[in-house]
Design an enzyme around this catalytic site. Structure first.
Site, PDB file in Angstrom:
ATOM      1  N   HIS A   6       0.757  -1.135  -0.060  1.00  0.00           N
ATOM      2  CA  HIS A   6       0.021  -0.041  -0.027  1.00  0.00           C
ATOM      3  C   HIS A   6       0.791   1.303  -0.104  1.00  0.00           C
ATOM      4  CE1 HIS A   6      -2.989   2.998   2.250  1.00  0.00           C
ATOM      5  NE2 HIS A   6      -3.540   2.723   1.222  1.00  0.00           N
ATOM      6  N   ARG A   7       0.662   1.970  -0.969  1.00  0.00           N
ATOM      7  CA  ARG A   7       1.690   3.162  -1.148  1.00  0.00           C
ATOM      8  C   ARG A   7       3.019   3.010  -1.205  1.00  0.00           C
ATOM      9  NH1 ARG A   7      -1.531   7.193   3.367  1.00  0.00           N
ATOM     10  NH2 ARG A   7      -3.715   6.513   2.842  1.00  0.00           N
ATOM     11  N   GLU A  33       0.013  -0.521  -4.770  1.00  0.00           N
ATOM     12  CA  GLU A  33      -1.081   0.567  -4.958  1.00  0.00           C
ATOM     13  C   GLU A  33      -0.203   1.905  -4.696  1.00  0.00           C
ATOM     14  OE1 GLU A  33      -4.054   3.292  -3.135  1.00  0.00           O
ATOM     15  OE2 GLU A  33      -2.126   2.448  -2.361  1.00  0.00           O
ATOM     16  N   ASP A  35      -1.162   6.322  -5.207  1.00  0.00           N
ATOM     17  CA  ASP A  35      -2.105   7.471  -5.387  1.00  0.00           C
ATOM     18  C   ASP A  35      -1.563   8.421  -6.317  1.00  0.00           C
ATOM     19  OD1 ASP A  35      -3.811   6.330  -3.066  1.00  0.00           O
ATOM     20  OD2 ASP A  35      -1.998   6.813  -1.975  1.00  0.00           O
ATOM     21  N   HIS A  48      -0.737  11.052  -1.865  1.00  0.00           N
ATOM     22  CA  HIS A  48      -1.885  10.574  -1.255  1.00  0.00           C
ATOM     23  C   HIS A  48      -2.852  11.882  -0.876  1.00  0.00           C
ATOM     24  CE1 HIS A  48      -5.134   9.439   1.703  1.00  0.00           C
ATOM     25  NE2 HIS A  48      -5.141   8.352   0.858  1.00  0.00           N
ATOM     26  N   GLU A 108      -4.363   4.426  -8.147  1.00  0.00           N
ATOM     27  CA  GLU A 108      -5.638   4.843  -7.654  1.00  0.00           C
ATOM     28  C   GLU A 108      -5.567   6.505  -8.159  1.00  0.00           C
ATOM     29  OE1 GLU A 108      -6.523   4.889  -3.505  1.00  0.00           O
ATOM     30  OE2 GLU A 108      -8.035   6.257  -3.809  1.00  0.00           O
ATOM     31  N   LYS A 110      -7.176   9.993  -7.620  1.00  0.00           N
ATOM     32  CA  LYS A 110      -7.505  10.532  -6.492  1.00  0.00           C
ATOM     33  C   LYS A 110      -7.995  12.023  -6.858  1.00  0.00           C
ATOM     34  CE  LYS A 110      -6.321   8.866  -2.123  1.00  0.00           C
ATOM     35  NZ  LYS A 110      -7.613   7.948  -1.752  1.00  0.00           N
ATOM     36  N   ASP A 230      -0.199  -2.094   4.269  1.00  0.00           N
ATOM     37  CA  ASP A 230       1.313  -1.442   4.769  1.00  0.00           C
ATOM     38  C   ASP A 230       2.132  -2.178   5.177  1.00  0.00           C
ATOM     39  OD1 ASP A 230      -0.115   1.307   4.317  1.00  0.00           O
ATOM     40  OD2 ASP A 230      -1.183   0.961   6.246  1.00  0.00           O
TER      41      ASP A 230
END
Ligand code: G3P
Ligand code: MG
Length: 246
Positions: A6-7, A33, A35, A48, A108, A110, A230
Site C-alpha cells: 500500500h503506497r 498500490e 495514489d 496521497h 488509484e 485521487k 502497509d
C-alpha cells in the site's frame, strides 16, 4: 491470495516514493498500490493527501504547486532521515521504475473534487500512452465513478477496479457501467455474505488496508483475492496465506 504493497510499503519507506517501490521488489511482491493527483501545471504525481504538509517539508495543496517546485521538496525525511532526498515522483517516473522492477501497479486516481476527474484521467492516459506498458501490468482504481468511466474510454484495454469503503447494495450496477474488473473495499466492513456475492458474480475481491494478519485469517476462506497492506512483511513472516508452507 496476493499481497499488494500500500503506497509502496508504507511501513518501511516513505509512502508513494521510488524508495517504496524498491521495498516492494525487496519483499518479492508482484503488486503495489499508489495514489495519483495533478500538479498545478497538469502533471500526474504520486502522492496521497490533498496537501504536501504531512509527507514533505513543504506546505500547501498539491494542485497549487508547479511540478518543478514540488519535486524540490523532501518527501523522505518526515519518515526517516535515511530517506532524506526522496522526492515526490511523477507517475511517469514511477511507472518506468516499476516496469524495470517487474512490479504491477494499481494506480488509484485521487480526486478531491468531482470536476478534477476529466483532466486527471486525460493526463494519466497520456503517461500510459508514452510507455509502453503491458496491459496486465496496470490497473486503475478510484472511489470516483467518473474516473472509471473515463478510463474505460481512454484506456479500454486496462483493467479498472471500483473502490468503496462499505460495499453498497447497488454494487453490481456500479461495477457494470464502467466495466470494472475488480471490487476493492475496506476490510473492516466486509461481511462473509458480501464476499460470497462478489465471488459468485465472478469478480476479484481486493481489501485495503488490513495491517494485522490475525484479523483477516478468515479472508482466505471467504475468497478474498488480494490484501492491500502497509505491512506485507508481517504476512510473509506469518507464512501467508494461512495453511500454506512458510
Ligand atoms: O486503494 C486502496 C486504498 O489506497 C484506498 O484508500 O485513502 O489509502 O488511498 P487510501
Ligand atoms: Mg490509495
Amino acid at each position: 491470495m496476493m499481497l499488494c504493497g500500500h503506497r509502496g510499503v508504507a511501513s518501511l519507506a516513505p509512502e508513494n516514493t521510488l524508495a517504496g517501490m524498491r521495498k516492494v521488489r525487496e519483499l518479492g511482491l508482484d503488486w503495489v498500490e499508489i495514489d495519483v493527483q495533478l500538479t498545478r501545471d497538469g502533471t500526474p504525481v504520486v502522492i496521497h493527501d490533498q496537501t504536501v504538509n504531512r509527507c514533505t517539508n513543504g506546505r500547501g495543496k498539491v494542485g497549487d504547486h508547479e511540478l518543478e517546485r514540488l519535486q524540490q521538496l523532501d518527501a523522505g525525511s518526515w519518515f526517516d532521515k535515511a530517506f532524506k532526498g526522496e522526492s515526490i515522483p511523477t507517475l511517469g517516473q514511477l511507472l518506468l521504475l516499476c516496469r524495470e522492477l517487474a512490479i504491477n501497479v494499481n494506480i488509484e486516481l485521487k480526486t478531491y473534487h468531482e470536476d478534477e476527474a476529466d483532466l486527471l484521467c486525460h493526463r494519466v492516459s497520456q503517461v500510459i500512452d508514452a510507455g509502453p506498458f503491458s496491459t496486465d501490468s496496470l490497473l486503475f482504481s478510484s472511489f470516483n465513478p467518473a474516473c472509471l468511466m473515463l478510463m474505460k474510454q481512454l484506456q479500454p484495454d486496462l483493467r479498472r477496479g471500483l473502490l468503496v469503503e462499505r460495499i453498497p447494495g447497488n454494487w453490481p450496477q456500479l461495477m457494470a457501467e464502467p466495466g470494472c474488473y475488480s471490487l476493492h473495499c475496506n476490510f473492516r466492513y466486509l461481511t462473509r455474505a458480501q464476499a460470497r456475492a462478489v465471488k459468485q458474480a465472478g469478480y476479484p475481491l481486493y481489501c485495503y488496508t488490513p495491517n494485522k494478519p490475525d484479523k483477516v485469517k478468515h479472508f482466505a476462506d471467504w475468497g478474498v483475492d488480494m490484501l492491500i497492506t502497509d505491512r506485507p512483511q508481517d504476512y510473509l513472516a506469518a507464512g501467508w496465506p494461512p495453511g500454506s508452507p512458510a
